[in-house]
Design a protein around this motif. Structure first.
Motif, mmCIF file in Angstrom:
data_model
loop_
_atom_site.group_PDB
_atom_site.id
_atom_site.type_symbol
_atom_site.label_atom_id
_atom_site.label_comp_id
_atom_site.label_asym_id
_atom_site.label_seq_id
_atom_site.Cartn_x
_atom_site.Cartn_y
_atom_site.Cartn_z
ATOM 1 N N GLY A 100 0.810 -1.202 0.000
ATOM 2 C CA GLY A 100 0.000 0.000 0.000
ATOM 3 C C GLY A 100 0.846 1.256 0.000
ATOM 4 N N GLY A 101 0.228 2.364 0.320
ATOM 5 C CA GLY A 101 0.895 3.651 0.231
ATOM 6 C C GLY A 101 2.087 3.797 1.154
ATOM 7 N N LEU A 102 2.003 3.219 2.364
ATOM 8 C CA LEU A 102 3.126 3.334 3.294
ATOM 9 C C LEU A 102 4.325 2.542 2.797
ATOM 10 C CD1 LEU A 102 1.224 3.150 6.699
ATOM 11 C CD2 LEU A 102 1.901 5.163 5.379
ATOM 12 N N MET A 103 4.075 1.365 2.230
ATOM 13 C CA MET A 103 5.165 0.584 1.634
ATOM 14 C C MET A 103 5.792 1.360 0.484
ATOM 15 S SD MET A 103 5.531 -2.353 3.237
ATOM 16 C CE MET A 103 6.337 -3.447 2.064
ATOM 17 N N THR A 104 4.955 2.021 -0.286
ATOM 18 C CA THR A 104 5.456 2.837 -1.392
ATOM 19 C C THR A 104 6.345 3.966 -0.884
ATOM 20 O OG1 THR A 104 3.594 2.345 -2.863
ATOM 21 C CG2 THR A 104 4.762 4.407 -3.247
ATOM 22 N N GLY A 105 5.888 4.662 0.155
ATOM 23 C CA GLY A 105 6.677 5.749 0.702
ATOM 24 C C GLY A 105 8.006 5.285 1.267
#
Length: 226
Positions: A100-105
């Motif tokens: 998700g977005g946190l993994m992406t960041g």
């Protein structure tokens, strides 16, 4: 329960990596690499871009999850290096998202080049916002159970995996674009690059000839193939 297994990163010749990066502007790059591999190393067609519209070129940092027990893989960031591509075997699970977005960041901060997932991701809009490429089998809002249970094991990092029907070893080259994903075994990178460069140059020349009005007979006479 098995603990996390995390092997050390595999060394890859930076010179040959640089040569593949020089092919980044090649049209249909995944097709060119697939042709250079004589059709091997090509993932299933359903591993498609879900994030930023940009190519992925880098070395595989592999993650092995467990079928029916999809957990978060945050430990991958303990060994992730700039230029790595995180490749996750989530057993084709489409109803639970592992990314998700946190993994992406976190990946963006670590200099990771992209993610390829035989499973599901979410927060596609955040990946586009962060200009981070993710290729996955599916996308959907359902998170893994880790957020509720806190459990992040068992998991294997930098171990041989299967992703999209292709064997991926740590340090293999991963190339992904809007068409698909291909994997070049680390031991074959030099040979495959030479073939890919020849194919790319020939196709650019044929494309120019077609724009100038050449027929297929002209192309066959010069190149022996189309």
């Amino acid at each position: 329960m098995m603990n996390t297994t995390a092997n050390e990163p595999v060394a890859v010749n930076p010179e040959i990596l640089g040569k593949f990066h020089e092919l980044a502007d090649t049209m249909s790059l995944s097709c060119v690499i697939s042709d250079a591999l004589e059709r091997s190393g090509t993932m299933r067609h359903d591993i498609k871009p879900r994030g930023a519209d940009k190519k992925i070129i880098g070395t595989a940092l592999t993650v092995q999850l467990t079928a029916g027990d999809i957990v978060d893989c945050l430990e991958v960031f303990t060994i992730a290096r700039p230029g790595d591509v995180i490749v996750i075997d989530a057993f084709g699970e489409t109803e639970t998202s592992i990314w998700g977005g946190l993994m992406t960041g976190l990946s963006k901060n670590a200099g990771v080049a992209g993610a390829v997932i035989d499973g599901s991701c979410r927060d596609n809009d955040e990946a586009r916002f962060l200009d981070f490429p993710v290729s996955a089998k599916a996308s959907g809002p359902r998170q893994s159970h880790t957020a509720l249970s806190g459990r992040r094991e068992p998991i294997g990092i930098n171990v041989p995996i299967t992703c999209g029907g292709v064997l991926v070893n740590p340090g293999d080259l991963v190339v992904a674009d809007e068409i698909g994903v291909v994997v070049v075994p680390r031991a074959r990178m030099e040979t495959v690059y030479e073939r890919a460069k020849t194919i790319a140059d020939n196709e650019a020349s044929m494309r120019s000839m077609i724009l100038d009005g050449a027929t297929f007979q002209d192309l066959l006479a010069k190149y022996g193939r189309i």
